[in-house]
Scaffold this active site. Structure first.
Site, PDB file in Angstrom:
ATOM      1  N   ARG A  33      39.213 -17.251  43.479  1.00  0.00           N
ATOM      2  CA  ARG A  33      39.048 -15.566  42.984  1.00  0.00           C
ATOM      3  C   ARG A  33      37.004 -15.734  42.044  1.00  0.00           C
ATOM      4  O   ARG A  33      36.446 -16.932  42.642  1.00  0.00           O
ATOM      5  CB  ARG A  33      39.582 -16.141  41.423  1.00  0.00           C
ATOM      6  CG  ARG A  33      39.048 -15.238  40.772  1.00  0.00           C
ATOM      7  CD  ARG A  33      39.482 -15.804  38.905  1.00  0.00           C
ATOM      8  NE  ARG A  33      38.790 -14.360  37.641  1.00  0.00           N
ATOM      9  CZ  ARG A  33      38.054 -15.583  37.073  1.00  0.00           C
ATOM     10  NH1 ARG A  33      37.324 -16.216  37.210  1.00  0.00           N
ATOM     11  NH2 ARG A  33      37.684 -14.760  35.587  1.00  0.00           N
ATOM     12  N   ARG A  74      31.405  -7.155  23.432  1.00  0.00           N
ATOM     13  CA  ARG A  74      31.318  -8.371  22.839  1.00  0.00           C
ATOM     14  C   ARG A  74      29.630  -7.825  22.143  1.00  0.00           C
ATOM     15  O   ARG A  74      29.056  -6.646  22.155  1.00  0.00           O
ATOM     16  CB  ARG A  74      30.548  -8.338  24.094  1.00  0.00           C
ATOM     17  CG  ARG A  74      29.346  -7.990  25.117  1.00  0.00           C
ATOM     18  CD  ARG A  74      29.367  -9.165  26.247  1.00  0.00           C
ATOM     19  NE  ARG A  74      30.474  -8.971  26.859  1.00  0.00           N
ATOM     20  CZ  ARG A  74      31.346 -10.460  27.344  1.00  0.00           C
ATOM     21  NH1 ARG A  74      30.818 -11.501  27.017  1.00  0.00           N
ATOM     22  NH2 ARG A  74      32.124 -10.273  28.347  1.00  0.00           N
ATOM     23  N   LYS A 220      46.290  -8.621  34.552  1.00  0.00           N
ATOM     24  CA  LYS A 220      45.434  -9.384  33.393  1.00  0.00           C
ATOM     25  C   LYS A 220      46.375  -9.134  31.394  1.00  0.00           C
ATOM     26  O   LYS A 220      45.716  -8.056  31.290  1.00  0.00           O
ATOM     27  CB  LYS A 220      44.302  -9.281  33.181  1.00  0.00           C
ATOM     28  CG  LYS A 220      43.894  -9.914  34.422  1.00  0.00           C
ATOM     29  CD  LYS A 220      42.161  -9.835  34.399  1.00  0.00           C
ATOM     30  CE  LYS A 220      41.557 -11.190  34.025  1.00  0.00           C
ATOM     31  NZ  LYS A 220      39.776 -11.587  33.555  1.00  0.00           N
ATOM     32  N   THR A 278      43.673 -20.011  31.812  1.00  0.00           N
ATOM     33  CA  THR A 278      42.493 -20.123  31.207  1.00  0.00           C
ATOM     34  C   THR A 278      43.001 -20.889  30.883  1.00  0.00           C
ATOM     35  O   THR A 278      43.781 -21.541  30.359  1.00  0.00           O
ATOM     36  CB  THR A 278      42.419 -18.665  30.222  1.00  0.00           C
ATOM     37  OG1 THR A 278      42.477 -17.596  30.535  1.00  0.00           O
ATOM     38  CG2 THR A 278      41.443 -18.827  29.695  1.00  0.00           C
TER      39      THR A 278
END
Length: 480
Positions: A33, A74, A220, A278
């Site tokens: 990845r 964020r 995702k 994750t």
């Protein structure tokens, strides 16, 4: 015993050294990845090229997954790098504050539309839920909150809304440029972050094709609202990734295990590939062995039928990238010894829409009931091998193809192994069959007396043309 579950490992500073690249290849990585949240386009292209070159030196075929950053939901930075928030204190998310002017009282926000997505009474979760804020008041530029659960908060931590609902689009301008980079690096898969609907997946595919890319699209699943339309998202995708970080924050950690199990089952039932990701081996960022809880986590994903398990910081920036992969390899192999991983009633009561799909299902039914040692799928696109891999089986499936793109693509399919195969005998089916079996013999996969199933099309070289299944006994082949 071949490992059927595939391992995805993230490249990063910890894997830059060519010697470490060799080590992660030897440890058993199948797909790498490339995280577009960090680094430049040139760095990503160079990393993928170096890894592919090392893989060729090892006689391996490695897939490359380009992971788009997605919207930056964020906070910005603090003047001192971090602050300590006290329970009960007031804390303001201020869209007009400078990017590095945060204090213990307020901080800037990269996502400038946040005030339109929240209201009084909402709960916001920062830094993967480590900080919990209750929204007290919303103005044109400020979201005034009360700290419910405080602690240390540092720069650029993510923001989630409990229950979902932050409306940032899945594809940003940066992502659109990064898709061009993914096409240039010939990425085998492109992962779209924070997918909301099937339209996000379709847009990414169109942009990738327009840029000349041929990779599959990975959706995702990390937003709560995506679960309401998840079947449409899966249908539009080639692969889904269960991104448990943000998803767990939004739906709650206790809700995550049953959702993961449902998504794995749903993806496989819809003939799509599933990656579980994750914190799978999080402790191995600094430890050379996993915790027992991590061992159970990886094993349970394997038992549930995931195609692949993924490592992130463990290999990108951890101390022991090769050991993390080796530990994951060991756990997967042991879990795959359990009967549940080799028996299936998948699609036993449904009709097939295509001839090549029917051949794939017939092959697996036969293989699972006849003591077959290996399956050789002569394939152009890899579709027949994908359908076969949806059936739980301990029988290895070899995707024999002359197309490098197909060999890279199948590196993500559970129980499927790529083989470079270019028949030297033209269209003579009997000779092609012999050459295919000889290739398996050369690899030590089968021996005289073993049963092998071959699948191929009458019109070799035609995509989607698989229409024949042949059962042969090694050493006793005759005819076509």
């Amino acid at each position: 015993m071949l490992r059927r579950t595939k391992i995805v490992a993230t490249l990063g500073p910890a894997t830059e050294d060519p010697k470490m690249m060799d080590k992660i290849l030897e440890a058993g990585v199948d797909v790498v990845r490339v995280n577009f949240s960090h680094g430049t386009a040139k760095e990503h292209i160079d990393r993928a090229d170096r890894l592919r070159n090392r893989a060729r030196a090892h006689g391996r075929q490695i897939g490359v997954l380009a992971d788009l950053q997605g919207p930056k939901i964020r906070i910005e930075k603090f003047k001192q790098g971090k602050v300590m928030l006290e329970d009960g204190a007031t804390f303001v998310l201020d869209t007009r504050l400078g990017s590095d002017e945060g204090t213990v009282e307020r901080v800037g926000v990269a996502y400038k539309q946040i005030q339109a997505d929240v209201k009084r009474g909402d709960t916001l979760l920062l830094d993967d839920g480590r900080i919990v804020l209750w929204v007290d008041e919303v103005t044109d530029s400020e979201v005034m909150c009360r700290v419910v659960l405080g602690g240390e908060l540092s720069d650029r931590k993510g923001i989630n809304k409990q229950g979902g609902g932050l409306s940032a689009p899945a594809l940003t301008d940066k992502d659109r440029e990064d898709i061009k980079t993914a096409a240039e690096m010939q990425a085998d898969y492109v992962a779209v972050s924070f997918v909301r609907t099937a339209a996000d997946v379709n847009e990414a595919r169109e942009l990738l094709r327009a840029a000349g890319g041929h990779g599959g699209i990975v959706a995702k699943i990390e937003r709560a609202e995506s679960l309401d339309v998840v079947e449409e998202i899966i249908e539009a995708s080639d692969v889904i990734m269960i991104a448990r970080g943000d998803l767990g924050v939004e739906i709650g950690d206790a809700s995550l295990p049953p959702v993961q199990k449902r998504l794995i089952q749903l993806g496989r039932s819809m003939n799509k590939v599933v990656i579980t990701a994750t914190q799978m081996m999080e402790s191995m960022i600094t430890s050379h062995i996993p915790t027992r809880a991590e061992v159970f986590d990886v094993a349970n994903a394997v038992l549930d039928g995931t195609d692949a398990v993924m490592l992130s910081a463990e290999t990108a920036s951890g101390k022991y990238p090769d050991k993390a992969i080796a530990a994951m390899d060991r756990i997967c192999r042991e879990a795959e010894k359990q009967r549940i991983t080799t028996h299936s009633d998948h699609r036993i009561n449904t009709e097939f829409g295509r001839i090549d799909e029917a051949i794939a299902m017939a092959t697996m039914y036969t293989a699972n009931h006849l003591g077959v040692k290996a399956i050789a799928a002569l394939t152009e696109s890899g579709s027949t091998a994908l359908w076969m891999s949806r059936i739980s089986s301990g029988i290895p499936i070899y995707a024999l193809t002359s197309h490098v793109e197909t060999r890279r693509k199948v590196t993500l399919y559970r129980g499927v192994y790529p083989v470079s195969f270019e028949p030297t005998t033209g269209k003579d089916h009997g000779e092609v069959n012999r050459e295919a079996v000889d290739e398996l013999l050369r690899r030590g996969t089968v021996r005289d007396g073993d049963l092998v199933i071959l699948t191929k099309g009458d019109m070799m070289g035609t995509m989607g043309g698989t229409n024949a299944m042949k059962i042969v006994r090694v050493g006793e082949m005759a005819g076509d």
